[in-house]
Write a protein that holds these residues in place. Structure first.
Motif, PDB file in Angstrom:
ATOM      1  N   ASP A   1       4.695   1.673 -17.528  1.00 32.91           N
ATOM      2  CA  ASP A   1       6.082   1.913 -17.935  1.00 32.91           C
ATOM      3  C   ASP A   1       6.473   3.360 -17.692  1.00 32.91           C
ATOM      4  OD1 ASP A   1       6.357  -0.685 -18.737  1.00 32.91           O
ATOM      5  OD2 ASP A   1       6.202  -0.276 -20.887  1.00 32.91           O
ATOM      6  N   GLY A   2       5.577   4.271 -18.026  1.00 26.04           N
ATOM      7  CA  GLY A   2       5.870   5.693 -17.862  1.00 26.04           C
ATOM      8  C   GLY A   2       6.106   6.069 -16.412  1.00 26.04           C
ATOM      9  N   GLN A   3       5.305   5.484 -15.498  1.00 26.51           N
ATOM     10  CA  GLN A   3       5.480   5.747 -14.066  1.00 26.51           C
ATOM     11  C   GLN A   3       6.842   5.249 -13.598  1.00 26.51           C
ATOM     12  OE1 GLN A   3       3.603   7.461 -12.037  1.00 26.51           O
ATOM     13  NE2 GLN A   3       4.309   6.908 -10.000  1.00 26.51           N
ATOM     14  N   LEU A   4       7.221   4.045 -14.013  1.00 26.57           N
ATOM     15  CA  LEU A   4       8.519   3.493 -13.635  1.00 26.57           C
ATOM     16  C   LEU A   4       9.658   4.321 -14.209  1.00 26.57           C
ATOM     17  CD1 LEU A   4       7.911  -0.353 -14.034  1.00 26.57           C
ATOM     18  CD2 LEU A   4       8.326   0.889 -11.899  1.00 26.57           C
ATOM     19  N   PHE A   5       9.496   4.768 -15.451  1.00 25.06           N
ATOM     20  CA  PHE A   5      10.543   5.574 -16.095  1.00 25.06           C
ATOM     21  C   PHE A   5      10.716   6.893 -15.340  1.00 25.06           C
ATOM     22  CE2 PHE A   5      12.481   8.521 -18.985  1.00 25.06           C
ATOM     23  CZ  PHE A   5      13.315   7.762 -19.784  1.00 25.06           C
ATOM     24  N   GLY A   6       9.606   7.577 -15.062  1.00 23.60           N
ATOM     25  CA  GLY A   6       9.670   8.873 -14.394  1.00 23.60           C
ATOM     26  C   GLY A   6      10.236   8.790 -12.995  1.00 23.60           C
ATOM     27  N   ILE A   7       9.842   7.759 -12.232  1.00 29.01           N
ATOM     28  CA  ILE A   7      10.353   7.582 -10.877  1.00 29.01           C
ATOM     29  C   ILE A   7      11.856   7.303 -10.915  1.00 29.01           C
ATOM     30  CG2 ILE A   7      10.336   6.046  -8.877  1.00 29.01           C
ATOM     31  CD1 ILE A   7       7.999   7.923  -8.875  1.00 29.01           C
ATOM     32  N   THR A   8      12.288   6.491 -11.875  1.00 26.44           N
ATOM     33  CA  THR A   8      13.714   6.190 -12.000  1.00 26.44           C
ATOM     34  C   THR A   8      14.503   7.432 -12.363  1.00 26.44           C
ATOM     35  OG1 THR A   8      13.182   3.940 -12.737  1.00 26.44           O
ATOM     36  CG2 THR A   8      15.425   4.723 -13.140  1.00 26.44           C
ATOM     37  N   ARG A   9      13.994   8.206 -13.283  1.00 31.45           N
ATOM     38  CA  ARG A   9      14.705   9.395 -13.755  1.00 31.45           C
ATOM     39  C   ARG A   9      14.704  10.528 -12.728  1.00 31.45           C
ATOM     40  NH1 ARG A   9      17.902   9.232 -17.138  1.00 31.45           N
ATOM     41  NH2 ARG A   9      16.870   9.141 -19.148  1.00 31.45           N
ATOM     42  N   GLU A  10      13.553  10.762 -12.068  1.00 27.12           N
ATOM     43  CA  GLU A  10      13.404  11.937 -11.209  1.00 27.12           C
ATOM     44  C   GLU A  10      13.383  11.618  -9.714  1.00 27.12           C
ATOM     45  OE1 GLU A  10      13.496  14.896 -12.380  1.00 27.12           O
ATOM     46  OE2 GLU A  10      13.188  14.547 -14.537  1.00 27.12           O
ATOM     47  N   GLY A  11      13.285  10.333  -9.337  1.00 30.34           N
ATOM     48  CA  GLY A  11      13.149   9.998  -7.935  1.00 30.34           C
ATOM     49  C   GLY A  11      11.695  10.061  -7.498  1.00 30.34           C
ATOM     50  N   SER A  12      11.445   9.727  -6.244  1.00 28.35           N
ATOM     51  CA  SER A  12      10.074   9.711  -5.716  1.00 28.35           C
ATOM     52  C   SER A  12      10.006  10.581  -4.466  1.00 28.35           C
ATOM     53  CB  SER A  12       9.649   8.280  -5.387  1.00 28.35           C
ATOM     54  OG  SER A  12       8.322   8.246  -4.901  1.00 28.35           O
TER      55      SER A  12
ATOM     56  N   LYS B   1       0.839  -1.189   0.000  1.00 28.49           N
ATOM     57  CA  LYS B   1       0.000   0.000   0.000  1.00 28.49           C
ATOM     58  C   LYS B   1       0.878   1.245   0.000  1.00 28.49           C
ATOM     59  CE  LYS B   1      -3.861  -2.208   2.406  1.00 28.49           C
ATOM     60  NZ  LYS B   1      -4.753  -2.179   3.590  1.00 28.49           N
ATOM     61  N   ARG B   2       0.734   2.039  -1.036  1.00 23.40           N
ATOM     62  CA  ARG B   2       1.538   3.253  -1.159  1.00 23.40           C
ATOM     63  C   ARG B   2       0.698   4.367  -1.753  1.00 23.40           C
ATOM     64  NH1 ARG B   2       6.716   1.332  -1.715  1.00 23.40           N
ATOM     65  NH2 ARG B   2       7.892   3.192  -1.397  1.00 23.40           N
ATOM     66  N   ASN B   3       1.096   5.586  -1.484  1.00 16.50           N
ATOM     67  CA  ASN B   3       0.480   6.761  -2.108  1.00 16.50           C
ATOM     68  C   ASN B   3       1.534   7.503  -2.924  1.00 16.50           C
ATOM     69  OD1 ASN B   3      -2.182   6.507  -1.005  1.00 16.50           O
ATOM     70  ND2 ASN B   3      -1.347   7.160   0.983  1.00 16.50           N
ATOM     71  N   THR B   4       2.210   6.752  -3.765  1.00 16.85           N
ATOM     72  CA  THR B   4       3.264   7.340  -4.589  1.00 16.85           C
ATOM     73  C   THR B   4       2.673   8.364  -5.561  1.00 16.85           C
ATOM     74  OG1 THR B   4       4.478   5.261  -4.486  1.00 16.85           O
ATOM     75  CG2 THR B   4       5.152   6.835  -6.176  1.00 16.85           C
ATOM     76  N   LYS B   5       3.314   9.521  -5.636  1.00 18.21           N
ATOM     77  CA  LYS B   5       2.826  10.568  -6.527  1.00 18.21           C
ATOM     78  C   LYS B   5       3.005  10.163  -7.985  1.00 18.21           C
ATOM     79  CE  LYS B   5       3.753  14.387  -3.324  1.00 18.21           C
ATOM     80  NZ  LYS B   5       4.485  15.654  -3.113  1.00 18.21           N
ATOM     81  N   ALA B   6       2.018  10.528  -8.792  1.00 18.30           N
ATOM     82  CA  ALA B   6       2.111  10.246 -10.228  1.00 18.30           C
ATOM     83  C   ALA B   6       3.210  11.093 -10.849  1.00 18.30           C
ATOM     84  CB  ALA B   6       0.781  10.541 -10.907  1.00 18.30           C
TER      85      ALA B   6
END
Length: 468
Positions: free
Chosen positions: A429-440, A353-358
């Motif tokens: 894929d886009g969520q994973l790419f963005g989190i990897t590139r910009e952090g969470s 359960k997470r509330n990770t930002k889009a």
């Protein structure tokens, strides 16, 4: 000096090329003849004396300071035609956008010209060894690159980004500036560019002395494969490190956030999001030394972590940083959870359960363009397990992708469990790419801005294998 029309200048260049190509064009070992050649041939375009003038009053770049500015090997390559064009849109782009080919001569003759330039065309304003790069690190070079971009230098100068040319091609390219330019000249130029080319669009940046050091070091090492970055964790400070001294430093500086015993429960912790790392649950002895050094010396922000983690290098000094890292590695080895972890797979929470930002719109709809070929999966595995910077993914997410890595237990919220198909199927894929590139934001997930797009996609392919 007259500013000749483009067509007339082309004639001068053509005549020069023909002169260089004549049979038997070899100088005797006589410096005066080299001087005469430069005065008769090179000055048809370049000035070798006089005060700095606007680019718009010149034909080609001034050479009166070329001996202080250029490295000898590059000069030889330039004169023999073995270097790429450095003005992508021509030096006088106001007259023509087509770069002109520089005349070439034999290597033997080029070496004589280069020797003369290095000896005689010297700028007294450029002080020898005015900047010391013997302790310049790879991370500092990345700081310099960021400042170069942040201060709009790429508006006119191109650099390499993700293996491609990036920036405006109006002025000299910086692809391999470390092979071309001397460190001392770069520093003096960066201090006040209009001193060399006034009224030519050169920009004076508002940068600190330390920032100037970083930018200069970046340009002085960019493309120079011979340069060896300093690795402070291999220095005498670490060889002489003392855990007892480090324990005292930890109590004086670190426990205000991380707690007296590394429990992440210091007095500042209650007001911080993300929470301080719980060192007592982390196997810091398994973390790479470069990562530990960089996060302690340069702070969390420098490695994509929380900006609440200060940069302690200036406060503690080199020996203090070495001492406290030694204490942490000897003291925090993961506790009971790490002792039970080896060899076990799929133990992470599922669903998570997470509330990770889009992620932002520019990443949201991205689709992985790569296929899960053996080569791509192998490349992703290498990044995940060993090579990704600022740190290998497995240090938090675990070797099996279950979120139970050496640092995982000390992080709140806990690292993503990639083995949980119930969770992973809903992450695009886009969520994973963005989190990897910009952090969470709000988590310990750092930004991996140095990874190329292809590497991020290879990493995502490998990550998805854990839940398949």
């Amino acid at each position: 000096m007259h500013s000749y029309p483009i067509k007339f200048r082309n004639i001068i260049v053509l005549v020069s090329i023909l002169a260089f190509s004549l049979p038997g064009f070899v100088w005797a070992n006589d410096e005066e003849k080299v001087k005469l050649f430069i005065e008769e041939q090179c000055t048809s375009c370049h000035r070798i004396t006089g005060e700095a003038k606007s680019r718009f009053e010149l034909i080609a770049p001034d050479l009166m300071w070329a001996g202080s500015k250029f490295k000898r090997p590059w000069l030889v390559d330039r004169l023999t035609g073995n270097e790429d064009i450095i003005y992508q849109k021509n030096y006088r782009w106001d007259q023509s956008l087509n770069p002109e080919k520089h005349p070439t001569i034999s290597k033997k003759d080029a070496e004589k010209v280069a020797d003369y330039i290095k000896k005689h065309l010297i700028d007294s304003r450029v002080k020898k060894d005015s900047i010391d790069l013997s302790h310049f690190t790879e991370l500092q070079a990345s700081f310099g690159r960021e400042l170069f971009i942040e201060h709009s230098c790429t508006g006119c100068h191109q650099i390499m980004q993700d293996g491609e040319k990036s920036g405006g091609p109006q002025s000299t390219s910086m692809f391999n500036s470390g092979k071309r330019l001397t460190k001392d000249w770069i520093l003096r130029f960066n201090m006040m560019p209009p001193d060399f080319v006034p009224h030519s669009g050169e920009f004076v940046a508002d940068v600190s002395e330390l920032g100037l050091h970083y930018v200069t070091g970046f340009l002085a090492t960019e493309g120079d494969e011979a340069f060896k970055f300093y690795e402070p964790w291999k220095s005498e400070f670490f060889k002489n490190a003392n855990s007892k001294r480090g324990k005292t430093i930890y109590r004086e500086y670190c426990m205000q956030c991380h707690g007296a015993t590394g429990g992440g429960d210091g007095p500042a912790a209650s007001g911080l999001e993300p929470k301080p790392a719980v060192h007592s649950k982390m196997a810091l002895d398994q973390f790479p030394m470069d990562y530990l050094y960089n996060v302690v010396y340069y702070g969390g922000k420098a490695v994509g972590k929380s900006p609440y983690m200060p940069y302690w290098g200036l406060t503690l000094g080199d020996q203090g940083v070495a001492d406290v890292i030694t204490y942490m590695r000897e003291t925090f080895k993961g506790g009971e959870e790490m002792a039970a972890a080896p060899g076990k797979k799929g133990r992470g929470d599922c669903p998570q359960k997470r509330n990770t930002k889009a992620v932002s719109f520019k990443y949201k709809n991205k689709k992985n363009p790569l296929k899960p070929t053996p080569a791509n999966l192998k490349a992703g595995e290498e990044l995940f397990q060993k090579k990704a910077k600022p740190m290998a993914c497995q240090l938090c997410h675990g070797k099996h992708g279950d979120g139970k890595g050496p640092g995982g237990a000390g992080i709140n919220p806990s690292p993503r469990n990639f083995t949980c198909g119930e969770t992973m199927k809903d992450i695009s894929d886009g969520q994973l790419f963005g989190i990897t590139r910009e952090g969470s934001p709000g988590t310990a997930m750092p930004a991996f801005k140095n990874l190329k797009d292809k590497e991020v996609w290879q990493l995502i392919l490998y990550i998805r294998q854990f839940s398949n």
